[in-house]
Design an enzyme around this catalytic site. Structure first.
Site, PDB file in Angstrom:
ATOM      1  N   LYS A 148       0.856  -1.180   0.000  1.00 34.33           N
ATOM      2  CA  LYS A 148       0.000   0.000   0.000  1.00 34.33           C
ATOM      3  C   LYS A 148       0.898   1.239   0.000  1.00 34.33           C
ATOM      4  CE  LYS A 148      -4.136  -2.014   0.851  1.00 34.33           C
ATOM      5  NZ  LYS A 148      -5.384  -1.775   0.111  1.00 34.33           N
ATOM      6  N   LYS A 256     -13.435  -7.738  -6.455  1.00 35.29           N
ATOM      7  CA  LYS A 256     -13.817  -8.038  -5.076  1.00 35.29           C
ATOM      8  C   LYS A 256     -15.312  -8.370  -5.087  1.00 35.29           C
ATOM      9  CE  LYS A 256     -10.504  -5.076  -2.585  1.00 35.29           C
ATOM     10  NZ  LYS A 256      -9.729  -4.419  -3.651  1.00 35.29           N
TER      11      LYS A 256
END
Length: 345
Positions: A148, A256
């Site tokens: 990230k 997702k």
């Protein structure tokens, strides 16, 4: 047939940082179906601040859906604008209709005979904390690492990537980065050019969702393959999905199921992506092991060898005990282990 739902709060083992903020708890909902003989369970994996159906009446709508399922009604319209509920219903019905509630798909994976390649996830924090995570993951056997980025000083983030590449070439360790939309449109290309020297596999969502004009131009000019993630959220009908892919023309999309409306919706994205030579992979959306198990078993039906983002089961102190085991860069189903769902009631 009785249908009910339970709200459950998952607690992170440690505060987990993204460019959107720090996560300490994660709210989820389980749909349970029983007729006294058979049992099914599904998870509505809501992500506050990100899910399309993070709306004030979410729980009221979930109650309506459960009542309608008990009455044998078609809940399609009730779930239309609630992707997490659509996912939970699809999963619960699939579980209820299976011979065993946690074996939703009959695959070598669910039988413990095959594994799924996964990336190691590195959360934001101090650079020292991120560095430790990276090299710990590599030492554990992960050859695909996802970091990230976007919340810290960009120079420090680049220094960390340079340090990784000094020790491991791209042929040894694959690096993915996820900006979670943190880059400003006017600076994004310059940052991507700087990042390109680290031979990255891809960057997820470099700029915030909804900026089609900028994103289209960025995907055309980028030196690093761009993967759309948040951009897909809330795009619920096939025509809009196709139009978005045609306009932006990304290199990858990330799926997702909990945020997109379930497996059927995700498969529609895959079909559209394949027709346009757009790559894709699956990731979890911080579900419990209930949802992660279903997503992993579904993923195993897709015959993909690319590392998936399914290594999230160990993030929580109070996850549901399951046969899912992640490590050494793989996720596997160990049938010698058992499910324990008693504390979700």
């Amino acid at each position: 047939m009785k249908v009910s739902y339970n709200k459950y709060i998952l607690n992170f083992k440690q505060a987990s940082g993204t460019s959107r903020g720090v996560l300490r708890k994660k709210e989820t909902f389980f749909i349970e179906i029983s007729d006294g003989v058979k049992y099914g369970i599904g998870e509505c994996g809501l992500l506050r601040g990100l899910s399309f159906d993070d709306v004030p009446d979410f729980e009221d709508q979930l109650k309506r859906v459960c009542r309608a399922l008990e009455d044998g009604a078609d809940v399609t319209s009730l779930c239309a604008d609630y992707p997490a509920i659509r996912m939970g219903v699809e999963m619960a019905l699939k579980s209820f209709g299976a011979d065993e509630p946690f074996h939703l798909y009959d695959t070598p994976f669910s039988k413990g005979m095959q594994c799924i390649s996964i990336n190691g996830l590195v959360w934001m924090g101090s650079i020292d904390f991120m560095r430790q995570q990276v090299f710990d993951k590599i030492d554990e056997g992960y050859d695909c690492i996802k970091l990230k980025i976007g919340a810290l000083d960009f120079n420090l983030e680049c220094q960390l990537l340079e340090e990784i590449r000094a020790r491991y070439s791209s042929s040894v360790v694959t690096l993915r980065v996820d900006a979670n939309g943190a880059f400003k449109p006017e600076e994004a290309l310059e940052k991507l050019e700087r990042l390109s020297k680290y031979e990255l596999h891809s960057i997820e969502q470099p700029i915030a969702a909804g900026q089609f004009k900028f994103l289209k131009k960025l995907c055309a000019q980028t030196p690093i393959p761009i993967a759309l993630d948040e951009e897909l959220i809330g795009v619920l009908n096939k025509a809009d999905k196709a139009a978005m892919l045609d306009e932006i023309q990304p290199q990858y999309i990330i799926l997702k199921p909990s945020l997109l409306g379930g497996f059927t919706a995700a498969e529609e994205w895959i079909t559209l992506a394949k027709a346009r030579n757009i790559g894709w992979w699956i990731t979890s959306a911080l579900e419990s092991n209930i949802g992660l198990n279903a997503i992993a078993q579904w993923t195993a039906t897709l015959n993909t060898s690319m590392p998936q983002g399914l290594g999230t089961g160990g993030l929580f102190t109070n996850n549901i005990e399951s046969p899912l085991v992640a490590g050494m860069g793989i996720l596997q189903y160990n049938n010698k282990l058992s499910w324990d769902t008693k504390h979700i009631k």
